[in-house]
Design a protein around this motif. Sequence first.
Motif, PDB file in Angstrom:
ATOM      1  N   VAL A 272      13.971  -6.341 -10.687  1.00  0.00           N
ATOM      2  CA  VAL A 272      13.263  -7.614 -10.588  1.00  0.00           C
ATOM      3  C   VAL A 272      12.462  -7.661  -9.290  1.00  0.00           C
ATOM      4  O   VAL A 272      12.814  -7.025  -8.311  1.00  0.00           O
ATOM      5  CB  VAL A 272      14.214  -8.832 -10.683  1.00  0.00           C
ATOM      6  CG1 VAL A 272      14.722  -9.020 -12.094  1.00  0.00           C
ATOM      7  CG2 VAL A 272      15.363  -8.717  -9.697  1.00  0.00           C
TER       8      VAL A 272
ATOM      9  N   ASP B  68      11.111 -12.605  -2.478  1.00  0.00           N
ATOM     10  CA  ASP B  68      12.230 -11.748  -2.879  1.00  0.00           C
ATOM     11  C   ASP B  68      13.568 -12.483  -2.863  1.00  0.00           C
ATOM     12  O   ASP B  68      14.455 -12.169  -3.651  1.00  0.00           O
ATOM     13  CB  ASP B  68      12.303 -10.512  -1.967  1.00  0.00           C
ATOM     14  CG  ASP B  68      11.199  -9.515  -2.304  1.00  0.00           C
ATOM     15  OD1 ASP B  68      10.630  -9.613  -3.413  1.00  0.00           O
ATOM     16  OD2 ASP B  68      10.900  -8.652  -1.471  1.00  0.00           O
TER      17      ASP B  68
ATOM     18  N   GLY C  41      13.085  -0.736  -6.950  1.00  0.00           N
ATOM     19  CA  GLY C  41      12.627  -2.053  -7.367  1.00  0.00           C
ATOM     20  C   GLY C  41      11.601  -1.963  -8.484  1.00  0.00           C
ATOM     21  O   GLY C  41      11.541  -0.959  -9.211  1.00  0.00           O
TER      22      GLY C  41
ATOM     23  N   ALA D 212       8.398  -1.764  -8.330  1.00  0.00           N
ATOM     24  CA  ALA D 212       7.249  -0.898  -8.002  1.00  0.00           C
ATOM     25  C   ALA D 212       5.915  -1.434  -8.527  1.00  0.00           C
ATOM     26  O   ALA D 212       5.259  -0.784  -9.347  1.00  0.00           O
ATOM     27  CB  ALA D 212       7.502   0.528  -8.522  1.00  0.00           C
TER      28      ALA D 212
ATOM     29  N   ASP E  20       3.100  -1.293  -7.385  1.00  0.00           N
ATOM     30  CA  ASP E  20       1.961  -0.374  -7.145  1.00  0.00           C
ATOM     31  C   ASP E  20       1.743   0.613  -8.281  1.00  0.00           C
ATOM     32  O   ASP E  20       0.633   1.112  -8.465  1.00  0.00           O
ATOM     33  CB  ASP E  20       2.135   0.367  -5.799  1.00  0.00           C
ATOM     34  CG  ASP E  20       3.464   1.115  -5.683  1.00  0.00           C
ATOM     35  OD1 ASP E  20       4.443   0.721  -6.351  1.00  0.00           O
ATOM     36  OD2 ASP E  20       3.520   2.106  -4.931  1.00  0.00           O
TER      37      ASP E  20
HETATM   38  N1  LIG Z   1      17.450  -4.359  -7.677  1.00  0.00           N
HETATM   39  C1  LIG Z   1      16.192  -4.726  -7.774  1.00  0.00           C
HETATM   40  O1  LIG Z   1      15.786  -5.260  -8.770  1.00  0.00           O
HETATM   41  C2  LIG Z   1      15.249  -4.453  -6.643  1.00  0.00           C
HETATM   42  C3  LIG Z   1      15.532  -3.462  -5.700  1.00  0.00           C
HETATM   43  C4  LIG Z   1      14.591  -3.202  -4.690  1.00  0.00           C
HETATM   44  C5  LIG Z   1      13.412  -3.943  -4.648  1.00  0.00           C
HETATM   45  N2  LIG Z   1      13.197  -4.912  -5.590  1.00  0.00           N
HETATM   46  C6  LIG Z   1      11.937  -5.665  -5.645  1.00  0.00           C
HETATM   47  O2  LIG Z   1      10.905  -4.828  -6.141  1.00  0.00           O
HETATM   48  C7  LIG Z   1       9.650  -5.214  -5.582  1.00  0.00           C
HETATM   49  C8  LIG Z   1       8.980  -4.006  -4.964  1.00  0.00           C
HETATM   50  O3  LIG Z   1       9.776  -3.573  -3.853  1.00  0.00           O
HETATM   51  P1  LIG Z   1       9.479  -2.288  -2.995  1.00  0.00           P
HETATM   52  O4  LIG Z   1       8.052  -1.898  -3.176  1.00  0.00           O
HETATM   53  O5  LIG Z   1      10.001  -2.542  -1.641  1.00  0.00           O
HETATM   54  O6  LIG Z   1      10.437  -1.177  -3.594  1.00  0.00           O
HETATM   55  P2  LIG Z   1      10.258  -0.291  -4.917  1.00  0.00           P
HETATM   56  O7  LIG Z   1      11.511   0.470  -5.087  1.00  0.00           O
HETATM   57  O8  LIG Z   1       9.834  -1.132  -6.047  1.00  0.00           O
HETATM   58  O9  LIG Z   1       9.060   0.728  -4.558  1.00  0.00           O
HETATM   59  C9  LIG Z   1       9.042   1.512  -3.366  1.00  0.00           C
HETATM   60  C10 LIG Z   1       8.141   2.742  -3.582  1.00  0.00           C
HETATM   61  O10 LIG Z   1       8.817   3.673  -4.425  1.00  0.00           O
HETATM   62  C11 LIG Z   1       8.068   3.932  -5.603  1.00  0.00           C
HETATM   63  N3  LIG Z   1       8.974   3.925  -6.741  1.00  0.00           N
HETATM   64  C12 LIG Z   1       9.995   3.052  -6.963  1.00  0.00           C
HETATM   65  N4  LIG Z   1      10.599   3.349  -8.118  1.00  0.00           N
HETATM   66  C13 LIG Z   1       9.970   4.412  -8.633  1.00  0.00           C
HETATM   67  C14 LIG Z   1      10.152   5.166  -9.827  1.00  0.00           C
HETATM   68  N5  LIG Z   1      11.117   4.885 -10.723  1.00  0.00           N
HETATM   69  N6  LIG Z   1       9.306   6.191 -10.056  1.00  0.00           N
HETATM   70  C15 LIG Z   1       8.360   6.515  -9.183  1.00  0.00           C
HETATM   71  N7  LIG Z   1       8.134   5.833  -8.025  1.00  0.00           N
HETATM   72  C16 LIG Z   1       8.937   4.795  -7.755  1.00  0.00           C
HETATM   73  C17 LIG Z   1       7.072   2.778  -5.712  1.00  0.00           C
HETATM   74  O11 LIG Z   1       5.925   3.176  -6.416  1.00  0.00           O
HETATM   75  C18 LIG Z   1       6.828   2.411  -4.266  1.00  0.00           C
HETATM   76  O12 LIG Z   1       5.812   3.220  -3.728  1.00  0.00           O
HETATM   77  C19 LIG Z   1       9.967  -6.323  -4.566  1.00  0.00           C
HETATM   78  O13 LIG Z   1       9.711  -7.552  -5.179  1.00  0.00           O
HETATM   79  C20 LIG Z   1      11.455  -6.135  -4.300  1.00  0.00           C
HETATM   80  O14 LIG Z   1      12.101  -7.326  -3.959  1.00  0.00           O
HETATM   81  C21 LIG Z   1      14.085  -5.152  -6.584  1.00  0.00           C
END
Ligand SMILES: NC(=O)c1ccc[n+]([C@@H]2O[C@H](COP(=O)([O-])OP(=O)(O)OC[C@H]3O[C@@H](n4cnc5c(N)ncnc54)[C@H](O)[C@@H]3O)[C@@H](O)[C@H]2O)c1
Length: 361
Positions: free
Chosen positions: A74, A81, A279, A281, A283
């Motif tokens: 999420v 967040d 999370g 992601a 991007d």
């Molecule tokens: N448990 C959860 O649901 C959870 C955990 C962490 C962050 N979040 C939320 O997600 C959103 C984005 O957070 P963030 O950018 O700090 O962390 P993120 O983990 O979403 O992404 C961090 C980086 O890692 C890459 N990445 C993440 N998962 C990937 C995958 N499966 N495959 C390839 N690349 C991957 C992303 O492209 C990004 O560049 C925020 O709203 C945050 O609060 C949720």
Amino acid sequence: MRKYKIAVIPGDGIGNEVLPEGQKVLEAAAGGKFAFEWVQFDWSCERFTKTGSMMPKDGLDQIRDFDAIYLGAVGFPGVPDHVSLWGLLIPIRRNFHQYINLRPIKLLKGVDSPLKGREAGDIDFYVVRENNEGEYSEIGGRLYAGSENEIVMQQSVFSKRGCDRVMRYAFELAKTRKKHVTSATKSNGISHTMPYWDERFDAISAEYPGIRADRYHIDILTAHFVRNPDWFDVVVGSNLFGDILSDLGPAIVGSIGIAPGANINPEKEYPSMFEPVHGSAPDIAGKGIANPIGQVWSGAMMLRHLGEEQAACAVETAIEAVLAERDSLTPDLGGKASTSQLGDALARAVKSKTAALAAAS
Ligand SMILES: NC(=O)c1ccc[n+]([C@@H]2O[C@H](COP(=O)([O-])OP(=O)(O)OC[C@H]3O[C@@H](n4cnc5c(N)ncnc54)[C@H](O)[C@@H]3O)[C@@H](O)[C@H]2O)c1
């Protein structure tokens, strides 16, 4: 036939892309021996923007009787967040007494560690994080807001029951492994709660004379994660320290896209929740390139929790095989495959592993 009722919460962003791959691989692992009843819920930041809440008021009651919860991720730009965390994840973790947050930290063949000279097999430990109390409490407040006298306070909460149960879980886990538990502390700087944490750690370790117990202050412990990750077997920490360590751990074993996590109610009075570490992601969301392995691996943890050990092993072996082959990897691991191509490769590998096990038995 055994049947498991699973609450599926894809959430936001890539959660919607990786979760179906997880289901695909778990269905392959079931292989007709047991079945899933998947029930999907749209609880997410997207729902929050439309309705003002992450989940319905009776959301917890709707899933209380499920066997497990399988969550994607999420988070969405524009929704703070703390809304997604306190509106969905924390209520589930706390109300369902998921007091263990468990993360395997394992360097697998085919994945490069950012640490120089580390190879598959060099890093293999668990972080056990206290998931219900500690530093993440709602107790606190603000006095004289907006004035020069503004004061903010946040209370940490460490109960004997809360400390003992997470520590016992860590020792029980170590019993099945290399028989070594490390505690994360900071009893030099935090002078009430952390000496208490140490006191409980000493008391619980006395119950396990066959298991080596040691402790490090959190600051030097983070340095040892980087310099000496081979020292560890099971590392137990409070909610805050465990949170930090359980992100640092996956970082030293490669892509965040492959790291799994579980929020466990060990007594099985309530459903436990399984989710990748990453999370939503934003991007890369919508591009079809997200790595589904973290979701799939957390599915293996769910299978183990449900008592399907053989299926869990089949999924973990399939992950190792597909990573080692390097033919179907997503861009974060240096490949060109899409999310669903990697999911298909994993499902195929699980099927062949399951068939081999069936032939052998
Ligand atoms: N448990 C959860 O649901 C959870 C955990 C962490 C962050 N979040 C939320 O997600 C959103 C984005 O957070 P963030 O950018 O700090 O962390 P993120 O983990 O979403 O992404 C961090 C980086 O890692 C890459 N990445 C993440 N998962 C990937 C995958 N499966 N495959 C390839 N690349 C991957 C992303 O492209 C990004 O560049 C925020 O709203 C945050 O609060 C949720």
